[in-house]
Design an enzyme around this catalytic site. Structure first.
Site, PDB file in Angstrom:
ATOM      1  N   HIS A  13      -3.152   6.767   3.792  1.00 60.23           N
ATOM      2  CA  HIS A  13      -1.979   5.882   4.246  1.00 60.23           C
ATOM      3  C   HIS A  13      -0.891   6.327   3.666  1.00 60.23           C
ATOM      4  CE1 HIS A  13      -1.223   1.274   4.687  1.00 60.23           C
ATOM      5  NE2 HIS A  13      -0.950   1.917   5.683  1.00 60.23           N
TER       6      HIS A  13
ATOM      7  N   CYS B  97       0.599  -1.020  -0.083  1.00 57.50           N
ATOM      8  CA  CYS B  97      -0.018   0.007  -0.092  1.00 57.50           C
ATOM      9  C   CYS B  97       0.833   1.293   0.207  1.00 57.50           C
ATOM     10  CB  CYS B  97      -1.046   0.070   1.245  1.00 57.50           C
ATOM     11  SG  CYS B  97      -2.015  -1.402   1.536  1.00 57.50           S
TER      12      CYS B  97
END
Length: 542
Positions: free
Chosen positions: A156, A100
């Protein structure tokens, strides 16, 4: 007789310098007026317009597997994605990062993770860590180019201080969650991480409307919320400015959750429960993309829009995703972890590239210069980047990509839990025991641990009846693999012993890259991150 008389008088007058001068002026003016008339007629007929900067919609799907989209032969229904990609350019030599944070950081900064300190795994919720605030970001540059910039979805990239938040990194507005994953209905998560079990007790909301906690959404499915927020951004957009909208779906990341109406079509098709739920989540996401496209059309924005769709990494085979026939999956540097689903579409593309498959080498870091310079027309001279402007390779038939190689990763601490201070751990010289991979032309070199713990081999879908190939998982030398990835995209045949000269060349490239690496930053959890000490939701604490 009158004509002859007028002709004789004209000859006499033409001997006058002043008459001759005025006469030629009149002829010239008549020619100019006629030319202007015909230019205007041609202009109107062709409906030529002053070139406008196109709207840019960037959609990122989370943990989306290579074998999970219809046009790759999946059993999962994705009619909207299939249609949009068929009307645009499908990217079939497109790469992302294996997990990610690294993909998102390269999208936002255009820099390899060895140049941002984000080489090691991903940012954990209670870590005082974020994408370095000194780096310019994609939305900041597009804002300078005159765009309105908005983000919906998963960030994120760290949030321990306000300067790390999306609204401080170039976005005019933000709605979404700041960490890596959460419950799709309660929008809560805990703060556990390696070496910090007490964080598992810190269960709190992770949903923000700009910089304030977003309450009142409990029980509403995440994909519905994000699609609705995007549609509102589009409807409220001031058309005097071009729009940049970044939608980072929570789907199809775990936990596996979706309303039942989306799994119903798969009841007789998919027996495996995880795969069935994952399929429903994917179809729900596909529906959301279709609804967003319809709103772009109804508001009149679609005709001047470029839409990019991308996965952030390969699918998690232990949570319903699938990357068959590629090897490996999320977290690995096999092709199943880094070769991403991706396409570009929209009416701004010329007819000669719409409906084509593009096999030019493209990497997620390329979107920064491609969108800022190639699409928005802004000069990036002086901005340090690892990405390339690949706009011509996408938008002009027959053009080649300027990219010849990709650094997939160098993580000296892969598979280990290490903690650093805010200055990080200075990088040691590269050696072949390190987790690393590089693509150069047709060749791909992998060293160290590619990610055996996560997905070492070839994994077909659970109900396919396909037997995986009987190929040795590990080579004899254990730490070096070499593939001709053009001829062998599934990474069956290790050629390292047959081409030691290629291995040597690519190892030298990895050594050169590592000498440019900044220190690895991966700090321990900060007890001040506890949401109970702040506004009750995950957010900045310093």
């Amino acid at each position: 007789m009158l004509f002859l008389k007028w002709g004789a008088e004209f000859k006499v007058r033409m001997r006058s310098p002043s008459f001759k001068k005025n006469f030629y002026r009149s002829i010239l003016l008549a020619v100019v007026l006629i030319a202007v008339f015909f230019v205007r007629r041609i202009h109107a007929r062709l409906k030529l317009k002053v070139p406008k900067k196109p709207n840019i919609i960037f959609i990122l799907a989370d943990d989306y597997g290579y074998n999970d989209i219809g046009y790759h032969g999946s059993e999962i229904l994705t009619p909207n994605l299939d249609k949009l990609s068929a009307q645009g350019v499908r990217l079939e030599n497109y790469y992302v990062q294996p997990i990610c944070t690294p993909t998102r950081s390269q999208l936002m900064s255009g820099r390899y993770q060895i140049h941002t300190g984000l080489q090691h795994t991903y940012i954990q919720t209670p870590q005082p860590h974020c994408l370095p605030v000194s780096l310019p970001t994609l939305p900041e540059k597009l804002k300078q180019a005159g765009y309105s910039t908005h983000m919906v979805g998963k960030w994120h990239l760290g949030f321990y201080k306000k300067d790390c938040l999306p609204t401080r990194r170039g976005f005019d507005s933000y709605f979404g969650f700041l960490s890596g994953s959460e419950n799709y209905y309660s929008h809560e998560r805990d703060g556990g991480m390696p070496g910090f079990d007490q964080g598992k007790q810190w269960v709190a909301l992770d949903f923000r409307d700009n910089e304030k906690p977003a309450t009142g959404y409990q029980g509403v499915y995440s994909t519905f919320i994000m699609a609705d927020k995007v549609q509102k951004v589009i409807k409220n957009h001031n058309k005097a400015k071009p729009l940049f909208l970044y939608l980072a779906f929570q789907a199809v990341h775990g936990p596996l959750e979706v309303p039942k109406q989306y799994t119903d079509p798969y009841e007789k098709v998919i027996k495996d429960e995880m795969r069935k739920t994952y399929a429903g989540m994917t179809t729900c996401m596909d529906e959301a993309v279709g609804n967003i496209t319809q709103v772009l059309q109804s508001t009149g924005l679609w005709e001047n829009t470029l839409l990019i769709f991308s996965a952030d990494n390969g699918g998690r085979v232990d949570l319903g995703g699938n990357n068959w026939p590629l090897r490996g999956g999320k977290t690995t540097i096999w092709e199943g972890g880094v070769r991403g689903v991706g396409f570009v579409t929209g009416p701004v593309l010329s007819d000669d590239v719409r409906g084509t498959v593009n096999k030019e080498m493209i990497h997620v870091s390329d979107w920064f210069p491609t969108l800022v310079t190639g699409v928005a027309g802004m000069d990036l001279t002086g901005t340090k980047l690892d990405g390339f402007n690949v706009w011509d390779a996408i938008a002009r038939k027959g053009r080649t990509s300027p990219r010849r190689e990709i650094l997939h990763d160098i993580d000296p601490f892969f598979g280990r839990t290490i903690f650093t201070n805010e200055s990080g751990i200075p990088c040691t010289d590269y050696n072949t025991s390190m987790h690393a991979a590089i693509r150069y032309g047709d060749w791909k070199l992998i060293t160290g641990d590619p990610g055996f713990e996560f997905a070492p081999g070839w994994i077909p879908t659970p109900d396919s009846g396909i037997n995986p190939p009987s190929v040795p998982i590990k080579p004899l030398n254990d730490t070096i693999w070499l593939f001709n990835i053009t001829a062998d995209p599934n990474e069956y045949n290790d050629l390292s012993s047959k081409h030691p000269e290629v291995v040597e060349e690519l190892v030298s490239k990895l050594k050169a890259y590592q000498k440019t690496a900044v220190p690895v930053v991966w700090p321990p959890a900060d007890e001040r991150a506890n949401p109970a000490l702040g506004d009750g939701a995950w957010g900045p604490w310093l």
